[in-house]
Write a protein that holds these residues in place. Structure first.
Motif, short mmCIF file in Angstrom:
data_model
loop_
_atom_site.label_atom_id
_atom_site.label_comp_id
_atom_site.label_asym_id
_atom_site.label_seq_id
_atom_site.Cartn_x
_atom_site.Cartn_y
_atom_site.Cartn_z
N GLN A 138 79.39 27.72 8.62
CA GLN A 138 79.19 26.49 8.18
C GLN A 138 78.06 25.80 8.76
N CYS A 139 77.21 25.12 7.80
CA CYS A 139 75.96 24.44 8.26
C CYS A 139 76.44 22.76 8.59
N LEU A 140 76.12 22.47 9.89
CA LEU A 140 76.07 21.01 10.38
C LEU A 140 74.94 20.37 10.05
N SER A 141 73.89 20.97 9.83
CA SER A 141 72.48 20.54 9.73
C SER A 141 71.79 21.44 8.72
N VAL A 142 70.82 20.74 8.24
CA VAL A 142 69.97 21.29 7.47
C VAL A 142 69.28 22.87 7.99
N MET A 143 69.56 23.98 7.36
CA MET A 143 69.16 25.19 7.58
C MET A 143 67.76 25.70 6.65
N SER A 144 66.90 26.17 7.63
CA SER A 144 65.69 26.68 6.72
C SER A 144 64.94 27.77 7.62
N PHE A 145 64.16 28.40 7.12
CA PHE A 145 63.51 29.68 7.67
C PHE A 145 62.00 29.67 7.43
N LYS A 146 61.24 30.54 8.25
CA LYS A 146 60.00 30.68 7.91
C LYS A 146 59.60 31.93 7.76
N GLN A 147 58.84 32.51 6.75
CA GLN A 147 58.50 33.66 6.47
C GLN A 147 57.20 34.00 5.85
N ASP A 148 56.29 34.78 6.36
CA ASP A 148 54.74 34.86 5.99
C ASP A 148 54.00 33.30 5.77
N GLY A 149 54.63 32.64 6.81
CA GLY A 149 53.82 31.17 6.82
C GLY A 149 54.47 30.04 5.86
N TYR A 152 58.07 28.33 4.48
CA TYR A 152 59.51 28.05 4.39
C TYR A 152 60.11 28.53 3.44
N VAL A 153 61.41 29.32 3.80
CA VAL A 153 62.43 29.75 2.97
C VAL A 153 63.63 28.99 3.00
N ILE A 154 63.79 28.32 1.75
CA ILE A 154 65.03 27.25 1.75
C ILE A 154 66.38 27.98 1.53
N LEU A 155 66.56 29.25 1.03
CA LEU A 155 67.68 29.82 0.60
C LEU A 155 68.00 30.62 2.06
N PRO A 156 69.41 30.45 2.75
CA PRO A 156 69.77 31.32 3.81
C PRO A 156 69.74 32.73 3.35
N ASP A 157 68.98 33.74 4.09
CA ASP A 157 68.92 35.29 3.80
C ASP A 157 69.57 35.94 4.93
N ILE A 158 70.46 36.89 4.78
CA ILE A 158 70.95 37.53 5.77
C ILE A 158 70.15 37.98 6.85
N ARG A 159 68.90 38.82 6.38
CA ARG A 159 68.03 39.12 7.12
C ARG A 159 67.46 38.25 8.11
N LEU A 160 66.99 37.20 7.41
CA LEU A 160 66.42 36.10 8.29
C LEU A 160 67.36 35.51 9.42
N MET A 161 68.61 35.36 8.92
CA MET A 161 69.53 34.89 9.78
C MET A 161 69.77 35.84 11.14
N TYR A 162 69.85 37.02 10.73
CA TYR A 162 70.12 37.90 11.85
C TYR A 162 68.86 38.15 12.58
N HIS A 163 67.76 38.15 12.08
CA HIS A 163 66.31 38.33 12.75
C HIS A 163 66.19 37.01 13.86
N SER A 164 66.65 36.06 13.37
CA SER A 164 66.76 34.56 14.37
C SER A 164 67.39 34.72 15.39
N LEU A 165 68.60 35.29 15.00
CA LEU A 165 69.80 35.55 16.40
C LEU A 165 69.22 36.74 17.20
N LEU A 166 68.77 37.71 16.60
CA LEU A 166 68.34 39.05 17.66
C LEU A 166 67.38 38.57 18.45
N LEU A 167 66.41 37.66 17.96
CA LEU A 167 65.23 37.18 18.71
C LEU A 167 65.62 36.33 19.88
N ARG A 168 66.54 35.36 19.61
CA ARG A 168 67.18 34.60 20.62
C ARG A 168 68.02 35.33 21.80
N TRP A 169 68.76 36.17 21.28
CA TRP A 169 69.47 37.25 22.11
C TRP A 169 68.47 37.93 23.09
#
Length: 249
Positions: free
Chosen positions: A129-140, A142-159
């Motif tokens: 559940q998004c509590l605030s606006v979610m966005s990603f960056k790929q190849d410079g 912004y990607v406005i649709l949540p993509d599970i690859r980008l979501m997991y990449h973000s989380l693995l990087l932080r972990w």
């Protein structure tokens, strides 16, 4: 330690909270903490904290959420707020009263991993559940649709950046996670977030994913989903974007 803190907000009469105000609250927070801490975080590409403001329908309250991924971040960012009864929002030219600080989540990377590894059964999926606006960056861009690859990449990087002991760095782990996770339901809408005069496009809403594949892979998916509320997902999580709640199914 991972900690998730929420602070009730009392807004001035005839004003209301909006998630895009997260960047304003971040600025106010940086003015409160020690100047050396603010300077250090300013130069960090990946910061050990996330923060956002949002309206909680269940509590019927505006809340300020701060997630910290290290003890140091908690001590530098959250502890100083104990002595602060209100925040002056310079851009809005008004003061917001801070309610009692509430620690709503606390664990460690080791305990979080152990919780899912030792569970009797692996999770079947997760809701995000998004509590605030979610966005990603790929190849410079912004990607406005949540993509599970980008979501997991973000989380693995932080972990792997902030966990001192347990690492999730197996070969092809990201590929395995992505190929064994399926989107089953969603309700999303496009949204914008303003940061320092710039507009970032992203989305809000909720998603449900199901996990499949071998047992340990599903447990790893659960671990990352449980990390998300503490770390946030995607870009600008320190400035108010990418705040999520997750429910492990």
């Amino acid at each position: 330690m991972l900690r998730l803190t929420e602070i009730p907000l009392k807004m001035p009469e005839h004003t209301r909270i909006h998630p895009a105000m997260g960047s304003i609250f971040h600025g106010a927070l940086m003015s409160i903490i020690a100047p050396a801490s603010a300077e250090m975080y300013h130069h960090m590409t990946l910061r050990p904290y996330s923060q956002a403001v949002y309206w909680n329908e269940r509590k019927h309250s505006a809340l300020w959420r701060i997630g910290t991924l290290t003890d140091e971040a908690y001590e530098r960012l959250v502890i100083p707020l104990e002595k602060v009864p209100a925040l002056w929002l310079k851009q809005k030219q008004y003061e917001v009263t801070l309610g009692p600080r509430q620690l709503i989540g606390q664990t460690s990377f080791e305990d979080l991993a152990g919780q899912f590894v030792k569970a009797d059964s692996a999770p079947a999926g997760a809701e995000w559940q998004c509590l605030s606006v979610m966005s990603f960056k790929q190849d410079g861009r912004y990607v406005i649709l949540p993509d599970i690859r980008l979501m997991y990449h973000s989380l693995l990087l932080r972990w792997n950046t902030f966990s001192d002991t347990v690492k999730l760095e197996q070969d092809d782990l990201l590929e395995q996670l992505v190929s064994h996770c399926r989107l089953t339901k969603y309700h999303l809408r496009s949204q914008v977030f303003s940061v320092n005069g710039s507009t970032i496009y992203g989305c809000e809403g909720w998603q449900r994913y199901s996990f499949f594949g071998y047992d340990m892979l599903k447990r790893l998916q659960g671990i990352l989903a449980a990390l998300a509320p503490f770390s946030g997902i995607g870009v600008k999580t320190a400035l108010g974007m990418g705040a999520v709640d997750t429910t492990i199914l």
